[in-house]
Design a protein around this motif. Structure first.
Motif, PDB file in Angstrom:
ATOM      1  N   VAL A  51       0.849  -1.185   0.000  1.00 52.26           N
ATOM      2  CA  VAL A  51       0.000   0.000   0.000  1.00 52.26           C
ATOM      3  C   VAL A  51       0.888   1.239   0.000  1.00 52.26           C
ATOM      4  O   VAL A  51       1.941   1.270   0.640  1.00 52.26           O
ATOM      5  N   THR A  52       0.457   2.247  -0.747  1.00 50.00           N
ATOM      6  CA  THR A  52       1.164   3.526  -0.801  1.00 50.00           C
ATOM      7  C   THR A  52       0.249   4.617  -0.259  1.00 50.00           C
ATOM      8  O   THR A  52      -0.890   4.752  -0.710  1.00 50.00           O
ATOM      9  N   ILE A  53       0.753   5.370   0.721  1.00 46.98           N
ATOM     10  CA  ILE A  53      -0.040   6.443   1.310  1.00 46.98           C
ATOM     11  C   ILE A  53       0.740   7.758   1.266  1.00 46.98           C
ATOM     12  O   ILE A  53       1.974   7.777   1.302  1.00 46.98           O
ATOM     13  N   ALA A  54      -0.004   8.837   1.168  1.00 45.07           N
ATOM     14  CA  ALA A  54       0.574  10.181   1.208  1.00 45.07           C
ATOM     15  C   ALA A  54       0.578  10.675   2.640  1.00 45.07           C
ATOM     16  O   ALA A  54      -0.385  10.474   3.388  1.00 45.07           O
ATOM     17  N   PHE A  64     -14.915   4.735  -6.705  1.00 47.41           N
ATOM     18  CA  PHE A  64     -14.900   5.766  -5.674  1.00 47.41           C
ATOM     19  C   PHE A  64     -13.568   6.519  -5.645  1.00 47.41           C
ATOM     20  O   PHE A  64     -13.297   7.270  -4.720  1.00 47.41           O
ATOM     21  N   GLY A  65     -12.733   6.287  -6.668  1.00 48.10           N
ATOM     22  CA  GLY A  65     -11.468   6.996  -6.784  1.00 48.10           C
ATOM     23  C   GLY A  65     -10.301   6.341  -6.080  1.00 48.10           C
ATOM     24  O   GLY A  65      -9.197   6.907  -6.065  1.00 48.10           O
ATOM     25  N   ASN A  66     -10.492   5.171  -5.487  1.00 45.54           N
ATOM     26  CA  ASN A  66      -9.402   4.480  -4.805  1.00 45.54           C
ATOM     27  C   ASN A  66      -8.461   3.845  -5.827  1.00 45.54           C
ATOM     28  O   ASN A  66      -8.902   3.078  -6.687  1.00 45.54           O
ATOM     29  N   GLY A  67      -7.165   4.170  -5.735  1.00 44.84           N
ATOM     30  CA  GLY A  67      -6.197   3.676  -6.691  1.00 44.84           C
ATOM     31  C   GLY A  67      -5.853   2.213  -6.471  1.00 44.84           C
ATOM     32  O   GLY A  67      -5.675   1.759  -5.341  1.00 44.84           O
ATOM     33  N   LEU A  68      -5.750   1.482  -7.571  1.00 45.92           N
ATOM     34  CA  LEU A  68      -5.487   0.044  -7.522  1.00 45.92           C
ATOM     35  C   LEU A  68      -4.485  -0.323  -8.602  1.00 45.92           C
ATOM     36  O   LEU A  68      -4.668   0.025  -9.776  1.00 45.92           O
ATOM     37  N   LEU A  69      -3.412  -1.010  -8.203  1.00 45.02           N
ATOM     38  CA  LEU A  69      -2.485  -1.613  -9.155  1.00 45.02           C
ATOM     39  C   LEU A  69      -2.719  -3.115  -9.143  1.00 45.02           C
ATOM     40  O   LEU A  69      -2.678  -3.744  -8.081  1.00 45.02           O
ATOM     41  N   THR A 103      10.631  -1.779  -5.298  1.00 47.26           N
ATOM     42  CA  THR A 103      11.492  -0.602  -5.389  1.00 47.26           C
ATOM     43  C   THR A 103      10.669   0.669  -5.405  1.00 47.26           C
ATOM     44  O   THR A 103       9.487   0.665  -5.779  1.00 47.26           O
ATOM     45  N   LEU A 104      11.298   1.780  -5.023  1.00 46.18           N
ATOM     46  CA  LEU A 104      10.628   3.077  -5.105  1.00 46.18           C
ATOM     47  C   LEU A 104      10.352   3.469  -6.547  1.00 46.18           C
ATOM     48  O   LEU A 104       9.378   4.165  -6.834  1.00 46.18           O
ATOM     49  N   ALA A 105      11.190   3.031  -7.480  1.00 41.35           N
ATOM     50  CA  ALA A 105      10.935   3.329  -8.885  1.00 41.35           C
ATOM     51  C   ALA A 105       9.608   2.739  -9.330  1.00 41.35           C
ATOM     52  O   ALA A 105       8.840   3.362 -10.052  1.00 41.35           O
ATOM     53  N   ALA A 106       9.304   1.530  -8.874  1.00 44.40           N
ATOM     54  CA  ALA A 106       8.028   0.894  -9.201  1.00 44.40           C
ATOM     55  C   ALA A 106       6.868   1.638  -8.548  1.00 44.40           C
ATOM     56  O   ALA A 106       5.788   1.752  -9.132  1.00 44.40           O
ATOM     57  N   GLY A 116       3.609   3.595 -10.356  1.00 43.98           N
ATOM     58  CA  GLY A 116       2.224   3.449  -9.972  1.00 43.98           C
ATOM     59  C   GLY A 116       1.544   4.762  -9.678  1.00 43.98           C
ATOM     60  O   GLY A 116       0.316   4.897  -9.844  1.00 43.98           O
ATOM     61  N   LEU A 117       2.322   5.769  -9.267  1.00 47.94           N
ATOM     62  CA  LEU A 117       1.758   7.075  -8.924  1.00 47.94           C
ATOM     63  C   LEU A 117       1.490   7.934 -10.169  1.00 47.94           C
ATOM     64  O   LEU A 117       0.755   8.911 -10.091  1.00 47.94           O
ATOM     65  N   GLN A 118       2.079   7.574 -11.296  1.00 48.18           N
ATOM     66  CA  GLN A 118       1.943   8.394 -12.486  1.00 48.18           C
ATOM     67  C   GLN A 118       0.564   8.227 -13.139  1.00 48.18           C
ATOM     68  O   GLN A 118      -0.081   7.219 -12.987  1.00 48.18           O
TER      69      GLN A 118
END
Length: 299
Positions: free
Chosen positions: A15-18, A277-282, A290-293, A297-299
């Motif tokens: 999971v990625t959170i801001a 509902f706007g929830n991002g899913l990969l 990796t952070l590059a991956a 996903g954020l792009q």
């Protein structure tokens, strides 16, 4: 659309959170919860247990709190391998005076709930053996019963094991999301993606693959009819649905192509989309390590 079922080997991956302050969040997740930093840049960090990536933190410029009555993250749930491991986590929380929002015996699991410095919800839990999960008419039965915390702490203290953070084998057990409409959630997660419905209860839906009690929890308790949060709010950016191979990925990709959902394909192994509902899913057949991956996903 024909009946479609996910591979039973499907699970949640990362999971990625801001967050509003990477430094503050790193201090919390490392010192209070026992995450290890696997990789770090100026504005993001990849955290995990052992060599398994579980959580990515991304510092959001001009961050604002997630407004009430919006969709998004309810909590992400970290699954430790055993009750003994949960006992050591709880003992560390007590010794480090980390605030706990709540706790419950859910019959299938024992869980403790927390909030990070930005209010992002976290669950840390252990599962009971599947043979002990109560079932009724093909639905798993879950509840909110009390936990004997004193017994749990005594179990950890009797072993006298030093605290070394989250143990190897810890993983992202499930996601729990705020949504605006149960019927739309069922159409997306069950009818389209192929999750099995494990329980539908009082404004909440729990779905999974392979008979797990739930990989995704979805509720309207505070978000019935709500819009997504603004783009600069803290909270969920995306979570991953981990598939066992590329064949399973192609099955889902072909299915999504028949819908109006916008699906971005960054490479042969990853699909990016948003739920209703706007929830991002990969959706991916290769673990994110990796952070590059994460940035892809954020792009």
């Amino acid at each position: 659309m024909e009946k479609f079922t996910l591979s039973p080997e499907t699970h949640t991956g990362l999971v990625t959170i801001a967050v509003s302050s990477l430094d503050r969040s790193l201090e919390y997740y490392q010192q209070s919860l026992g995450f290890q930093v696997l990789e770090q840049s100026a504005q993001s960090a990849l955290l995990g247990a052992g060599d398994t990536a579980l959580l990515a933190l991304v510092e959001q410029e001009q961050a604002q709190p997630q407004p009430p009555h919006t969709t998004g993250l309810y909590h992400f749930a970290i699954l430790v391998p055993s009750r003994e491991d949960l006992a050591y986590v709880v003992l560390h929380l007590a010794q480090s005076r980390t605030p706990v929002d709540g706790m419950a015996d859910h019959l299938v699991s024992e869980a403790f709930y927390l909030s990070d410095p930005d209010g992002n919800g976290i669950e840390i839990y252990r599962d009971r053996p599947r043979s002990e999960w109560p079932m009724k008419e093909n639905e798993v039965q879950m509840a909110n019963a009390p936990i004997d915390v004193d017994a749990l702490l005594a179990e950890a203290q009797s072993q006298n094991r030093p605290w070394n953070g989250l143990p190897a084998g810890t993983r992202l057990g499930h996601m729990h999301l705020r949504i605006a409409d149960i019927q739309k959630a069922e159409e997306f997660y069950h009818d389209l993606l192929g999750f099995d419905i494990m329980q539908s209860w009082r404004g909440a839906l729990f779905v999974s693959a392979g008979g797990y009690h739930h990989h995704i929890g979805l509720n309207t308790w505070e978000s019935q009819g709500a819009p997504p949060p603004p783009s600069n709010a803290v909270g969920l950016r995306f979570y991953t649905l981990q598939l066992p191979n590329d064949t399973e990925l192609e099955r889902i990709y072909e299915r999504l192509q028949t819908t109006s959902y916008l699906v971005e394909r960054s490479d042969a192994h990853t699909l990016a989309l948003r739920d209703p509902f706007g929830n991002g899913l990969l959706v991916t057949s290769v673990p994110i390590t990796t952070l590059a991956a994460v940035q892809t996903g954020l792009q």
